[in-house]
Write a protein that holds these residues in place. Structure first.
Motif, PDB file in Angstrom:
ATOM      1  N   PHE A  35       0.758  -1.139   0.006  1.00 38.18           N
ATOM      2  CA  PHE A  35       0.068   0.050  -0.146  1.00 38.18           C
ATOM      3  C   PHE A  35       0.813   1.317  -0.007  1.00 38.18           C
ATOM      4  O   PHE A  35       2.120   1.109   0.431  1.00 38.18           O
ATOM      5  N   TYR A  36       0.356   2.314  -0.482  1.00 38.84           N
ATOM      6  CA  TYR A  36       1.094   3.651  -0.417  1.00 38.84           C
ATOM      7  C   TYR A  36       0.715   4.312   0.835  1.00 38.84           C
ATOM      8  O   TYR A  36      -0.082   4.436   1.102  1.00 38.84           O
ATOM      9  N   LEU A  37       1.813   4.678   1.651  1.00 36.98           N
ATOM     10  CA  LEU A  37       1.926   5.393   2.906  1.00 36.98           C
ATOM     11  C   LEU A  37       1.313   6.924   2.591  1.00 36.98           C
ATOM     12  O   LEU A  37       0.791   7.532   3.462  1.00 36.98           O
ATOM     13  N   GLY A  38       2.314   7.607   1.628  1.00 37.98           N
ATOM     14  CA  GLY A  38       2.051   8.906   1.417  1.00 37.98           C
ATOM     15  C   GLY A  38       3.146   9.296   0.578  1.00 37.98           C
ATOM     16  O   GLY A  38       3.877   8.532  -0.105  1.00 37.98           O
ATOM     17  N   GLU A  39       3.300  10.675   0.224  1.00 34.36           N
ATOM     18  CA  GLU A  39       4.418  11.302  -0.356  1.00 34.36           C
ATOM     19  C   GLU A  39       5.324  11.813   0.435  1.00 34.36           C
ATOM     20  O   GLU A  39       5.090  12.299   1.568  1.00 34.36           O
ATOM     21  N   VAL A  40       6.611  11.706  -0.243  1.00 34.64           N
ATOM     22  CA  VAL A  40       7.761  12.473   0.719  1.00 34.64           C
ATOM     23  C   VAL A  40       8.474  13.075  -0.395  1.00 34.64           C
ATOM     24  O   VAL A  40       8.506  12.996  -1.809  1.00 34.64           O
ATOM     25  N   ILE A  41       9.368  14.513   0.032  1.00 33.41           N
ATOM     26  CA  ILE A  41       9.994  15.293  -0.667  1.00 33.41           C
ATOM     27  C   ILE A  41      11.179  14.474  -1.088  1.00 33.41           C
ATOM     28  O   ILE A  41      11.975  14.040  -0.036  1.00 33.41           O
TER      29      ILE A  41
END
Length: 141
Positions: free
Chosen positions: A55-61
């Motif tokens: 699953f995708y946890l979120g975005e990171v820079i």
């Protein structure tokens, strides 16, 4: 060391040490910046430990750069926004691709230091781990 290991070690290493290795390379071989360091977003993919699904946890820079060193390209992607370090990492990657990188001993030393630090941190966390089985036996008494 394979490319994945090299990238992992360089990403965790101090920026000054990475710069030192890249400066040696740049002094002997001209580096051309193909893609200047810039910020971007990347999705963080994780695996559910119970179901085993991704699953995708979120975005990171992230910061990314591409360099060319006498015909060999080098790329680097680094979490955060350290433009100088990602550029130095790309130079080192290009040197590895070209076959002129000679500081593998330094990378092995950095890797050993990082593993030692990980071991210290893991030992510290193990001291705080709760044993739920022993708590169950205390509650039954």
């Amino acid at each position: 060391m394979n490319k994945k290991q090299i990238s992992k070690v360089l990403a965790r290493a101090d920026a000054a040490r990475v710069r030192e290795m890249a400066e040696e390379i740049k002094a002997a071989h001209p580096a051309v910046i193909v893609k200047a360091p810039e910020k971007s977003l990347a999705m963080i993919q994780m695996r559910d430990p119970v179901k085993g699904t991704r699953f995708y946890l979120g975005e990171v820079i992230v910061c990314e750069a591409i360099v060319e060193l006498e015909g060999a390209k080098g790329t680097a992607v680094l979490m955060g926004d350290d433009f100088d370090k990602v550029l130095d990492m790309a130079v080192i990657d290009a040197a590895c691709n070209k076959g002129i990188f000679a500081r593998y001993d330094e990378l092995l030393r950095l890797s050993a230091e990082q593993e030692l630090q990980d071991g210290r941190e893991n030992a510290m966390f193990l001291n705080t781990m709760v044993n739920f089985t022993s708590m169950d036996s205390e509650a039954a008494q």
